[in-house]
Design a protein around this motif. Structure first.
Motif, PDB file in Angstrom:
ATOM      1  N   SER A  38      76.674  25.030  35.392  1.00  0.00           N
ATOM      2  CA  SER A  38      75.223  25.109  35.181  1.00  0.00           C
ATOM      3  C   SER A  38      74.801  26.490  34.713  1.00  0.00           C
ATOM      4  N   PHE A  39      73.648  26.483  34.041  1.00  0.00           N
ATOM      5  CA  PHE A  39      72.925  27.691  33.663  1.00  0.00           C
ATOM      6  C   PHE A  39      71.521  27.525  34.236  1.00  0.00           C
ATOM      7  N   ARG A  40      71.081  28.445  35.083  1.00  0.00           N
ATOM      8  CA  ARG A  40      69.779  28.321  35.727  1.00  0.00           C
ATOM      9  C   ARG A  40      68.980  29.616  35.565  1.00  0.00           C
ATOM     10  N   ASP A  41      67.744  29.458  35.076  1.00  0.00           N
ATOM     11  CA  ASP A  41      66.838  30.596  34.920  1.00  0.00           C
ATOM     12  C   ASP A  41      67.486  31.703  34.092  1.00  0.00           C
ATOM     13  N   CYS A  42      68.138  31.311  33.016  1.00  0.00           N
ATOM     14  CA  CYS A  42      68.753  32.278  32.103  1.00  0.00           C
ATOM     15  C   CYS A  42      67.902  32.379  30.841  1.00  0.00           C
ATOM     16  N   ARG A  43      67.617  33.589  30.411  1.00  0.00           N
ATOM     17  CA  ARG A  43      66.705  33.781  29.279  1.00  0.00           C
ATOM     18  C   ARG A  43      67.266  34.858  28.360  1.00  0.00           C
ATOM     19  N   GLY A  44      67.306  34.522  27.066  1.00  0.00           N
ATOM     20  CA  GLY A  44      67.861  35.484  26.133  1.00  0.00           C
ATOM     21  C   GLY A  44      67.593  35.092  24.699  1.00  0.00           C
ATOM     22  N   ALA A  45      68.420  35.614  23.789  1.00  0.00           N
ATOM     23  CA  ALA A  45      68.244  35.375  22.360  1.00  0.00           C
ATOM     24  C   ALA A  45      69.605  35.155  21.718  1.00  0.00           C
ATOM     25  N   GLY A  46      69.605  34.305  20.699  1.00  0.00           N
ATOM     26  CA  GLY A  46      70.810  34.063  19.915  1.00  0.00           C
ATOM     27  C   GLY A  46      70.510  34.253  18.441  1.00  0.00           C
ATOM     28  N   THR A  47      71.566  34.138  17.640  1.00  0.00           N
ATOM     29  CA  THR A  47      71.398  34.321  16.195  1.00  0.00           C
ATOM     30  C   THR A  47      71.941  33.125  15.421  1.00  0.00           C
ATOM     31  N   ASN A  48      73.162  32.724  15.697  1.00  0.00           N
ATOM     32  CA  ASN A  48      73.738  31.541  15.078  1.00  0.00           C
ATOM     33  C   ASN A  48      73.883  30.475  16.154  1.00  0.00           C
ATOM     34  N   ARG A  49      72.826  29.750  16.397  1.00  0.00           N
ATOM     35  CA  ARG A  49      72.674  28.772  17.476  1.00  0.00           C
ATOM     36  C   ARG A  49      72.432  29.491  18.808  1.00  0.00           C
ATOM     37  N   GLY A  50      71.726  28.788  19.682  1.00  0.00           N
ATOM     38  CA  GLY A  50      71.365  29.396  20.950  1.00  0.00           C
ATOM     39  C   GLY A  50      72.130  28.829  22.109  1.00  0.00           C
ATOM     40  N   ILE A  51      72.222  27.476  22.178  1.00  0.00           N
ATOM     41  CA  ILE A  51      72.934  26.777  23.253  1.00  0.00           C
ATOM     42  C   ILE A  51      73.888  25.789  22.587  1.00  0.00           C
ATOM     43  N   VAL A  52      75.173  25.849  22.949  1.00  0.00           N
ATOM     44  CA  VAL A  52      76.149  24.940  22.351  1.00  0.00           C
ATOM     45  C   VAL A  52      77.009  24.311  23.436  1.00  0.00           C
ATOM     46  N   VAL A  53      77.095  22.981  23.385  1.00  0.00           N
ATOM     47  CA  VAL A  53      78.031  22.209  24.207  1.00  0.00           C
ATOM     48  C   VAL A  53      78.933  21.495  23.215  1.00  0.00           C
ATOM     49  N   LYS A  54      80.222  21.862  23.208  1.00  0.00           N
ATOM     50  CA  LYS A  54      81.070  21.426  22.100  1.00  0.00           C
ATOM     51  C   LYS A  54      82.489  21.123  22.578  1.00  0.00           C
ATOM     52  N   ASN A  55      82.963  19.926  22.258  1.00  0.00           N
ATOM     53  CA  ASN A  55      84.352  19.553  22.527  1.00  0.00           C
ATOM     54  C   ASN A  55      84.944  19.035  21.228  1.00  0.00           C
ATOM     55  N   THR A  56      85.633  19.906  20.525  1.00  0.00           N
ATOM     56  CA  THR A  56      86.212  19.520  19.240  1.00  0.00           C
ATOM     57  C   THR A  56      87.735  19.502  19.260  1.00  0.00           C
ATOM     58  N   HIS A  57      88.371  19.937  20.373  1.00  0.00           N
ATOM     59  CA  HIS A  57      89.816  20.050  20.344  1.00  0.00           C
ATOM     60  C   HIS A  57      90.529  19.584  21.615  1.00  0.00           C
ATOM     61  N   SER A  58      89.829  19.240  22.666  1.00  0.00           N
ATOM     62  CA  SER A  58      90.504  18.866  23.909  1.00  0.00           C
ATOM     63  C   SER A  58      90.392  17.368  24.180  1.00  0.00           C
ATOM     64  N   GLN A  59      91.466  16.806  24.737  1.00  0.00           N
ATOM     65  CA  GLN A  59      91.406  15.437  25.217  1.00  0.00           C
ATOM     66  C   GLN A  59      90.657  15.341  26.546  1.00  0.00           C
ATOM     67  N   GLY A  60      90.310  16.483  27.101  1.00  0.00           N
ATOM     68  CA  GLY A  60      89.532  16.522  28.334  1.00  0.00           C
ATOM     69  C   GLY A  60      88.061  16.269  28.070  1.00  0.00           C
ATOM     70  N   ARG A  61      87.215  16.693  28.999  1.00  0.00           N
ATOM     71  CA  ARG A  61      85.792  16.363  28.904  1.00  0.00           C
ATOM     72  C   ARG A  61      84.930  17.557  29.285  1.00  0.00           C
ATOM     73  N   ILE A  62      83.742  17.551  28.748  1.00  0.00           N
ATOM     74  CA  ILE A  62      82.664  18.404  29.238  1.00  0.00           C
ATOM     75  C   ILE A  62      81.678  17.463  29.909  1.00  0.00           C
ATOM     76  N   ALA A  63      81.494  17.616  31.201  1.00  0.00           N
ATOM     77  CA  ALA A  63      80.691  16.655  31.954  1.00  0.00           C
ATOM     78  C   ALA A  63      79.880  17.361  33.029  1.00  0.00           C
ATOM     79  N   GLY A  64      78.659  16.870  33.232  1.00  0.00           N
ATOM     80  CA  GLY A  64      77.832  17.404  34.300  1.00  0.00           C
ATOM     81  C   GLY A  64      77.399  18.838  34.074  1.00  0.00           C
ATOM     82  N   VAL A  65      77.177  19.237  32.834  1.00  0.00           N
ATOM     83  CA  VAL A  65      76.707  20.591  32.538  1.00  0.00           C
ATOM     84  C   VAL A  65      75.190  20.563  32.419  1.00  0.00           C
ATOM     85  N   SER A  66      74.519  21.486  33.105  1.00  0.00           N
ATOM     86  CA  SER A  66      73.053  21.472  33.128  1.00  0.00           C
ATOM     87  C   SER A  66      72.474  22.825  32.749  1.00  0.00           C
ATOM     88  N   PHE A  67      71.298  22.758  32.137  1.00  0.00           N
ATOM     89  CA  PHE A  67      70.511  23.934  31.767  1.00  0.00           C
ATOM     90  C   PHE A  67      69.129  23.728  32.378  1.00  0.00           C
TER      91      PHE A  67
END
Length: 543
Positions: free
Chosen positions: A319-348
């Motif tokens: 999780s990410f909670r009460d986090c505040r900032g700035a990005g340049t090339n995208r701000g928030i990314v959830v990405k699974n392009t190479h693993s047979q595993g999983r990204i699950a239960g991630v919260s902002f």
């Protein structure tokens, strides 16, 4: 970002981690030797040999001039003082060996190594083992004065043996760690161990590698500041690469690349490759990425293309909670392009990213992405009261196989200021929920588009507000969203708009339900356009 690459040659005068007793150390035989890219005994020996000093700087003390660690006595209160081990702290002398002896004594004696004010120049890494405790007093600065390739094995402060956990390591402030300038590249901290504590110090000036790379259980970071990063890709902030129950609170990260990261190492030639991350949290953290992203959860193979790796790592319940900032090339990314595993239960939750520094290009501020070749998945991703402020490009883009159960709850979506005509666009996702959100439109911008390329299933748009809907567009455009439901939402045209519409159902979106919405704010005589089979339209005000 740093990708945990294996050993590379070092500058003259620094330990050479690629050989042991004349044998080449590969990742395989390193583990058999009980090391991970660096053999402990030869490295310590190298640290005890004076390294060549830069022009004009005094040489490091000879071995006979520095008392061995075992002979030094703790300072009053049980603390150890680096000056008792021969450290000078003037920014010119090479204090590497003295500080290494200090750290070794901390472990051996169970005492805190307290570094007083001064600049302690180091020309090689400092090696940590279980129980090492280092406190940097105000005005104390550990100066990294050599360039290194990226990767854990070349870090400034790291495990003595990266194949073995260094548990209970503590590094506290309020002093600083960093380089003289950006020419001294490489990872600053690389730690693998349980119950590690990093607190209230500053990493100041670094380039070419992460400020912090951490793996282990129950790692804690509190009040750590990271600043003066090189403005370049590959220079990241805090990267968790494995372990459970990590917690970072009140940290501030200014990095060139990604700031706050749950990212297993995706290079099979690297140490700590392909580790799971579970139960990690960033809480109350701030920062800025000058070339990349602010918050990320990623499964990427950094040495090849999708489908070319056996990567199976997962990122779960983070999780990410009460986090505040700035990005340049995208701000928030959830990405699974190479693993047979999983990204699950991630919260902002209660987070925000200012994207006003983004280029005017077809990138996205929030990106959720998989790749068909990875065979992995993304599920259970929630955004609660999490906003992109001043977006330039598409505010949200979701796409790829194996993505399900993505929820936006109470978020504000502002139309992008750049060339992109889309605010939120989703493809090939199952169970996308948009609940209690607000969409603010702008001329030529579509607000929510579902299935322009591949179908979105079980879409639910509930109790949301679509304001400033411009002429010539539909606020909710169901291009390929069979079984979608739009309910309890309100629609308001932009001032003076006469051709704004509320909802369009295209032929590929069969079995849609549109109910109990308020479209009285849309002046067009046909605010809802239905071109599909099996659409249910009922109880809508103004339709």
């Amino acid at each position: 970002m740093d990708h945990g690459v294996p050993d590379r040659p070092r500058p003259a005068g620094t330990p050479e981690p690629s050989s042991a007793g004349g044998r080449l150390v590969t990742r395989r035989n390193a583990l058999l030797l009980g090391v991970a890219g660096v053999v402990a005994v030869p490295v310590v020996s190298a640290l005890r040999t004076p390294a060549p000093s830069p022009s004009g700087a005094p040489a490091a003390p000879s071995p006979s001039s520095t008392p061995p660690a075992a002979s030094a006595s703790p300072a009053p209160g049980g603390a150890l003082d680096p000056r008792d081990f021969g450290a000078v702290g003037d920014g010119r002398a090479d204090d590497t060996r003295a500080l290494q002896d200090l750290v070794d004594a901390s472990t051996a004696q169970g005492a805190v190594a307290v570094v007083p004010a001064g600049t302690y120049r180091c020309t090689a890494g400092l090696l940590l083992t279980t129980g090492a405790r280092l406190q940097l007093a105000r005005g104390a600065h550990l100066l990294k004065d050599w360039a290194a390739e990226t990767g854990l094995v070349n870090a400034f402060l790291r495990n003595r043996d990266l194949a073995v956990k260094a548990d209970g390591v503590q590094i506290t402030g309020p002093g600083t760690i960093g380089a003289r300038d950006h020419s001294s590249t490489g990872v600053v901290l690389a730690l693998y161990g349980d119950d590690v504590q990093l607190r209230e110090f500053t990493i100041d000036t670094y380039a070419g590698g992460q400020a912090v790379m951490f793996a282990g259980d129950r790692g804690r970071m509190d009040g750590v500041t990271i600043r003066n990063s090189a403005v370049s890709t590959g220079t990241g902030g805090i990267r968790v690469v494995g372990g459970a129950d990590f917690l970072a609170t009140g940290c501030h990260v200014e990095s060139g690349d990604d700031c706050l990261q749950f990212v297993p190492i995706g290079n099979p030639d690297a140490v700590l490759y392909d580790m799971d991350i579970t139960g990690g949290s960033f809480v109350g953290c701030t920062g800025t990425s000058t070339t990349s992203r602010f918050m990320v959860a990623l499964l990427e193979f950094t040495g090849g293309e999708p489908g070319t790796t056996d990567m199976s790592a997962s990122v779960v319940d983070c999780s990410f909670r009460d986090c505040r900032g700035a990005g340049t090339n995208r701000g928030i990314v959830v990405k699974n392009t190479h693993s047979q595993g999983r990204i699950a239960g991630v919260s902002f939750t209660d987070c925000s990213v200012d994207m006003s520094g983004a280029a005017d290009a077809e990138t996205q501020e929030i990106r959720i992405q998989t790749d068909p070749a990875s065979r992995g998945s993304i599920s259970g991703i929630t955004f609660t009261r999490t906003d992109v402020t001043r977006p330039v490009n598409s505010t949200v883009r979701i796409g790829g196989p194996g993505i399900s159960a993505v929820t936006f709850d109470g978020c504000v979506f502002t139309a992008p200021s750049g060339a992109s005509p889309l605010t939120l666009v989703a493809d090939q996702v199952d169970q996308l929920v948009v609940r209690g959100c607000t969409f603010t439109g702008a001329a030529g911008k579509r607000q929510l588009v579902a299935g322009p390329g591949q179908g979105v299933t079980a879409l639910s748009v509930e109790d949301s507000r679509f304001t400033d809907v411009p002429d010539g567009v539909w606020a909710v455009d169901l291009l390929g969203a069979p079984g979608a439901r739009v309910a309890g939402s309100t629609f308001q045209a932009a001032p003076g708009a006469t051709d704004a519409r509320a909802i369009r159902v295209s032929p590929a979106s069969t079995g849609v339900v549109i109910e109990h919405n308020d479209v009285t704010g849309i002046g067009h005589p046909a605010p809802i356009t239905d071109r599909a089979d099996g659409t249910t339209i009922r109880g809508n005000r103004g339709a």
